[in-house]
Design a protein around this motif. Sequence first.
Motif, PDB file in Angstrom:
ATOM      1  N   HIS A 181       2.056  62.652  79.176  1.00  0.00           N
ATOM      2  CA  HIS A 181       1.603  64.013  78.887  1.00  0.00           C
ATOM      3  C   HIS A 181       1.088  64.140  77.482  1.00  0.00           C
ATOM      4  O   HIS A 181       1.536  63.457  76.606  1.00  0.00           O
ATOM      5  CB  HIS A 181       2.735  65.005  79.107  1.00  0.00           C
ATOM      6  CG  HIS A 181       2.995  65.234  80.554  1.00  0.00           C
ATOM      7  ND1 HIS A 181       2.347  66.184  81.287  1.00  0.00           N
ATOM      8  CD2 HIS A 181       3.782  64.568  81.413  1.00  0.00           C
ATOM      9  CE1 HIS A 181       2.764  66.116  82.537  1.00  0.00           C
ATOM     10  NE2 HIS A 181       3.640  65.146  82.643  1.00  0.00           N
TER      11      HIS A 181
ATOM     12  N   ALA B  91      11.676  66.659  69.276  1.00  0.00           N
ATOM     13  CA  ALA B  91      12.307  67.527  70.275  1.00  0.00           C
ATOM     14  C   ALA B  91      11.720  68.931  70.194  1.00  0.00           C
ATOM     15  O   ALA B  91      11.396  69.549  71.211  1.00  0.00           O
ATOM     16  CB  ALA B  91      13.815  67.567  70.051  1.00  0.00           C
TER      17      ALA B  91
ATOM     18  N   ALA C 272      14.412  74.369  73.875  1.00  0.00           N
ATOM     19  CA  ALA C 272      15.476  73.390  74.080  1.00  0.00           C
ATOM     20  C   ALA C 272      16.057  72.961  72.741  1.00  0.00           C
ATOM     21  O   ALA C 272      17.275  72.808  72.600  1.00  0.00           O
ATOM     22  CB  ALA C 272      14.940  72.176  74.830  1.00  0.00           C
TER      23      ALA C 272
ATOM     24  N   ILE D 236       3.953  64.733  70.697  1.00  0.00           N
ATOM     25  CA  ILE D 236       3.488  63.346  70.784  1.00  0.00           C
ATOM     26  C   ILE D 236       2.643  62.997  69.567  1.00  0.00           C
ATOM     27  O   ILE D 236       1.763  63.767  69.170  1.00  0.00           O
ATOM     28  CB  ILE D 236       2.658  63.133  72.068  1.00  0.00           C
ATOM     29  CG1 ILE D 236       3.573  63.243  73.288  1.00  0.00           C
ATOM     30  CG2 ILE D 236       1.959  61.775  72.053  1.00  0.00           C
ATOM     31  CD1 ILE D 236       2.836  63.231  74.596  1.00  0.00           C
TER      32      ILE D 236
ATOM     33  N   THR E 269      17.233  52.788  96.405  1.00  0.00           N
ATOM     34  CA  THR E 269      17.244  51.630  95.506  1.00  0.00           C
ATOM     35  C   THR E 269      18.656  51.329  95.044  1.00  0.00           C
ATOM     36  O   THR E 269      18.875  50.550  94.148  1.00  0.00           O
ATOM     37  CB  THR E 269      16.361  51.870  94.271  1.00  0.00           C
ATOM     38  OG1 THR E 269      16.753  53.109  93.695  1.00  0.00           O
ATOM     39  CG2 THR E 269      14.905  51.883  94.626  1.00  0.00           C
ATOM     40  N   ALA E 270      19.601  51.976  95.694  1.00  0.00           N
ATOM     41  CA  ALA E 270      20.984  51.903  95.200  1.00  0.00           C
ATOM     42  C   ALA E 270      21.502  50.474  95.071  1.00  0.00           C
ATOM     43  O   ALA E 270      22.314  50.186  94.213  1.00  0.00           O
ATOM     44  CB  ALA E 270      21.899  52.696  96.111  1.00  0.00           C
TER      45      ALA E 270
ATOM     46  N   GLY F 175       8.376  69.000  71.708  1.00  0.00           N
ATOM     47  CA  GLY F 175       8.399  68.873  73.161  1.00  0.00           C
ATOM     48  C   GLY F 175       8.841  70.149  73.844  1.00  0.00           C
ATOM     49  O   GLY F 175       8.301  70.535  74.882  1.00  0.00           O
ATOM     50  N   ASN F 176       9.823  70.825  73.271  1.00  0.00           N
ATOM     51  CA  ASN F 176      10.338  72.061  73.844  1.00  0.00           C
ATOM     52  C   ASN F 176      11.119  72.832  72.784  1.00  0.00           C
ATOM     53  O   ASN F 176      12.299  72.581  72.581  1.00  0.00           O
ATOM     54  CB  ASN F 176      11.235  71.743  75.046  1.00  0.00           C
ATOM     55  CG  ASN F 176      11.678  72.997  75.784  1.00  0.00           C
ATOM     56  OD1 ASN F 176      11.536  74.101  75.292  1.00  0.00           O
ATOM     57  ND2 ASN F 176      12.223  72.810  76.970  1.00  0.00           N
TER      58      ASN F 176
ATOM     59  N   ALA G 275      19.499  47.670  94.757  1.00  0.00           N
ATOM     60  CA  ALA G 275      18.621  46.758  94.035  1.00  0.00           C
ATOM     61  C   ALA G 275      19.128  46.597  92.612  1.00  0.00           C
ATOM     62  O   ALA G 275      19.670  47.525  92.036  1.00  0.00           O
ATOM     63  CB  ALA G 275      17.202  47.291  94.013  1.00  0.00           C
TER      64      ALA G 275
ATOM     65  N   PHE H 182      20.175  45.390  77.646  1.00  0.00           N
ATOM     66  CA  PHE H 182      18.953  46.056  78.073  1.00  0.00           C
ATOM     67  C   PHE H 182      17.883  44.989  78.311  1.00  0.00           C
ATOM     68  O   PHE H 182      17.952  43.906  77.740  1.00  0.00           O
ATOM     69  CB  PHE H 182      18.432  47.017  76.996  1.00  0.00           C
ATOM     70  CG  PHE H 182      19.386  48.139  76.692  1.00  0.00           C
ATOM     71  CD1 PHE H 182      20.408  48.468  77.581  1.00  0.00           C
ATOM     72  CD2 PHE H 182      19.253  48.874  75.523  1.00  0.00           C
ATOM     73  CE1 PHE H 182      21.278  49.495  77.292  1.00  0.00           C
ATOM     74  CE2 PHE H 182      20.135  49.906  75.242  1.00  0.00           C
ATOM     75  CZ  PHE H 182      21.147  50.216  76.112  1.00  0.00           C
ATOM     76  N   PRO H 183      16.880  45.306  79.136  1.00  0.00           N
ATOM     77  CA  PRO H 183      15.815  44.321  79.358  1.00  0.00           C
ATOM     78  C   PRO H 183      15.046  44.032  78.070  1.00  0.00           C
ATOM     79  O   PRO H 183      14.815  44.934  77.266  1.00  0.00           O
ATOM     80  CB  PRO H 183      14.910  45.006  80.376  1.00  0.00           C
ATOM     81  CG  PRO H 183      15.247  46.460  80.299  1.00  0.00           C
ATOM     82  CD  PRO H 183      16.686  46.527  79.921  1.00  0.00           C
TER      83      PRO H 183
ATOM     84  N   MET I  48      15.737  61.037  96.998  1.00  0.00           N
ATOM     85  CA  MET I  48      16.202  59.794  96.389  1.00  0.00           C
ATOM     86  C   MET I  48      15.679  58.588  97.164  1.00  0.00           C
ATOM     87  O   MET I  48      15.861  58.494  98.367  1.00  0.00           O
ATOM     88  CB  MET I  48      17.743  59.739  96.452  1.00  0.00           C
ATOM     89  CG  MET I  48      18.455  60.449  95.332  1.00  0.00           C
ATOM     90  SD  MET I  48      18.427  59.578  93.769  1.00  0.00           S
ATOM     91  CE  MET I  48      17.360  60.570  92.790  1.00  0.00           C
ATOM     92  N   THR I  49      15.033  57.702  96.504  1.00  0.00           N
ATOM     93  CA  THR I  49      14.637  56.485  97.189  1.00  0.00           C
ATOM     94  C   THR I  49      15.853  55.584  97.304  1.00  0.00           C
ATOM     95  O   THR I  49      16.796  55.699  96.545  1.00  0.00           O
ATOM     96  CB  THR I  49      13.544  55.745  96.398  1.00  0.00           C
ATOM     97  OG1 THR I  49      13.969  55.684  95.049  1.00  0.00           O
ATOM     98  CG2 THR I  49      12.223  56.449  96.512  1.00  0.00           C
TER      99      THR I  49
ATOM    100  N   HIS J 190      23.272  44.990  74.147  1.00  0.00           N
ATOM    101  CA  HIS J 190      23.584  46.090  75.061  1.00  0.00           C
ATOM    102  C   HIS J 190      23.133  45.788  76.490  1.00  0.00           C
ATOM    103  O   HIS J 190      23.160  46.661  77.346  1.00  0.00           O
ATOM    104  CB  HIS J 190      22.938  47.389  74.589  1.00  0.00           C
ATOM    105  CG  HIS J 190      23.667  48.021  73.451  1.00  0.00           C
ATOM    106  ND1 HIS J 190      23.349  47.797  72.140  1.00  0.00           N
ATOM    107  CD2 HIS J 190      24.719  48.861  73.435  1.00  0.00           C
ATOM    108  CE1 HIS J 190      24.172  48.483  71.368  1.00  0.00           C
ATOM    109  NE2 HIS J 190      25.009  49.139  72.123  1.00  0.00           N
TER     110      HIS J 190
END
Lengths: 254, 432
Positions: B432, B306, B313, B377, B4-5, B309-310, B7, B220-221, B1-2, B218
Amino acid sequence: MAEDRGTPLVELNDISISFGGIKAVDHVSVDLYPGEVVGLLGHNGAGKSTLIKCLSGAYQKDSGEIRIRGQKVEINNPRDARAHNIETIYQTLALADNLDAASNLFLGREITTATGLVDDAAMEAETRKIMARLNPNFRKFSSPVSALSGGQRQSVAIARAVYFNAKILIMDEPTAALGPQETQMVAELIQELKRQGLGIFLIDHDVHQVKALCDRAAVMKNGKLVGVVNVDEVSTDDILAMIIAGKKPEHLAA
Amino acid sequence: MTDTAHAPADAPRKRSLLETLEVDTRLLGMIGAFIVLCLIFNFVTDGRFLTARNIFNLTIQTVSVAIMATGMVFIIVTRHIDLSVGSLLATCSAFMAMAQTVWLPNALGLELGSAAIAPLAIILGLIVGALIGAFHGWLVGYLTIPAFIVTLGGLLVWRNAAWYLTNGQTIGPLDETYNLFGGTNGTLGPTWSWIFGIAAAIAAVAILFSSRRNKVSHEFPVKPLWAEVSLAAIVVAAILGFIAILNSYEVPTARLERLFEARGEVMPEGFTTGYGLPISVLLLIIVAIVMTVVAQRTRLGRYIFATGGNPDAADLSGINTRLLTVKIFALMGFLCALSAVVASARLTFHSNDIGTLDELRVIAAAVIGGTALSGGIGTIYGAILGALIMQSLQSGMAMVGVDAPFQNIVVGSVLVIAVLIDIIYRKRTGAH
Ligand SMILES: Nc1ncnc2c1ncn2[C@@H]1O[C@H](COP(=O)(O)OP(=O)(O)OP(=O)(O)O)[C@@H](O)[C@H]1O
Ligand SMILES: [Mg+2]
């Protein structure tokens, strides 16, 4: 001692399944009570994942029966399992790598708007809430999960299993990729869910972790059940002996 | 874990301009390649490539392949392939041609040209296409025969089923209402084209800003307002510019005279009018919007991606992937039938070789448009742009006078190179 706890939440009775000639699970019976954590232990290839996949609907058992709250049920696919409030964290995590965390968390159960379209913003907001509890360092909400670390991916899989008010939770090596802090948070989560009355099957190779978190431990070897013990009545060495030698310790083998 | 908690969520690193603007660099690259291609052809042909007339023709020639390419995106995203689309188009075309010229007139006593013929024939054709597609999907999904084999078989079966439907004959002329879907014979005219263009521009701006509002609500950026406004301006300019070009392609005087004559009127002296938006292109736009909404905003689309992708899953998440396969192939069949309407209406008759080699064009369009054969994709707009690039290449070379064999060599090479560039791009960007 089991009698005074009422009906078990889950009873796996005499379950068998084989692949080709290999008996992956061979007449195994285990049960699980509400508010209880049962650990499943055994060497690699013992049949732990295969056993719980019969409960989660990923595999269909060859023989045996599954009872939930005393009722015999047929679980033929993962949808049936979800309908019984069974949630699973798979060892392989079962995430669609090309989708983001929110899409994976809600896969198969998307939040939709009044017009029936998927509401990505609402799902992302919910995902942010639950991840704040599980892994506060998690930031990558808009990347596909292929861009996440192993532990971050595992957090997403855990979030998915606990978000939907499961009654029965299956965790197949949920902390294998987690750092110490995140592992601790999952341990706390398990204890909280236990207090809420969930039944949890926990597969874990860490005997100390099992001793700390579980009420009972079921040990498997080569597809067969070696035995089920109360963790308070045995030492970690006893459990290790069961895993390696495949025999119940002398003082319990009555 | 970097660490960044502490930031703030979205400020930790400097973002490049392209990132700030959330520009799809892959799309940008494709548009750039397309523009360069057009400019080169325009230069070599002394300005004949970018005339209103040629742009008009280019768009109507692209429609049939582009419609099928949108369906092929879903097929390839789920790790399947459909080699039968050209043949399926032929069967649907033959079916609809026979329906409107023989079966419906005989069964219901309708004359060719009566109002009910075209809608009935088209609806029946769409049903046939969807059913054949569903049958393919059932073979793939439930009997687990690889799609490659099922549709390779289908390639032979449906090409020749079409032959039997018509006894190998060319069927035509087709119903006039039906032929409206062919392009030149059915356009909106300048007024309606403008109305459509302005409505589309307003809708595009509304969508951009409502999605921004949703994000803001919401917390979000979002991208900076100036970027959003410039993007909206570019979109509006592109839509209105396209309409202006199509409107400026004038209907030849002789043809206008015939049209007036057919209505029993005399053409006023000096009367001119533009073609405007072809109905077939309008159809493609509708298909593109619907398919994009399906891909991005519906559960069906979510499950398609989905599963690509897998697949495991998707199964474990309770998605019925077998039924999903049936739905995707049925949709593909439906779109083949729709393309059959456009293709045969453009010719005004059904011919045996209609749609020959379309499977390759459709697959190439989807792949050039960024659909990954490994699954999971792909975008609808990419596939349409891919179809447009393929068609431009072909028409441009024909215009320059490149021999037909060499044209195919170029198209084949471009396909391979495009995929190579895509692989390199994905490695660089870490996608990917
Ligand atoms: N789908 C399958 N096809 C064939 N064999 C299988 C399949 N799934 C499991 N097996 C076999 O069943 C046996 C038990 O496997 P399982 O995955 O249940 O082991 P496990 O106890 O979970 O091991 P680990 O600790 O490594 O996760 C193994 O011998 C495995 O090879
Ligand atoms: Mg396992």
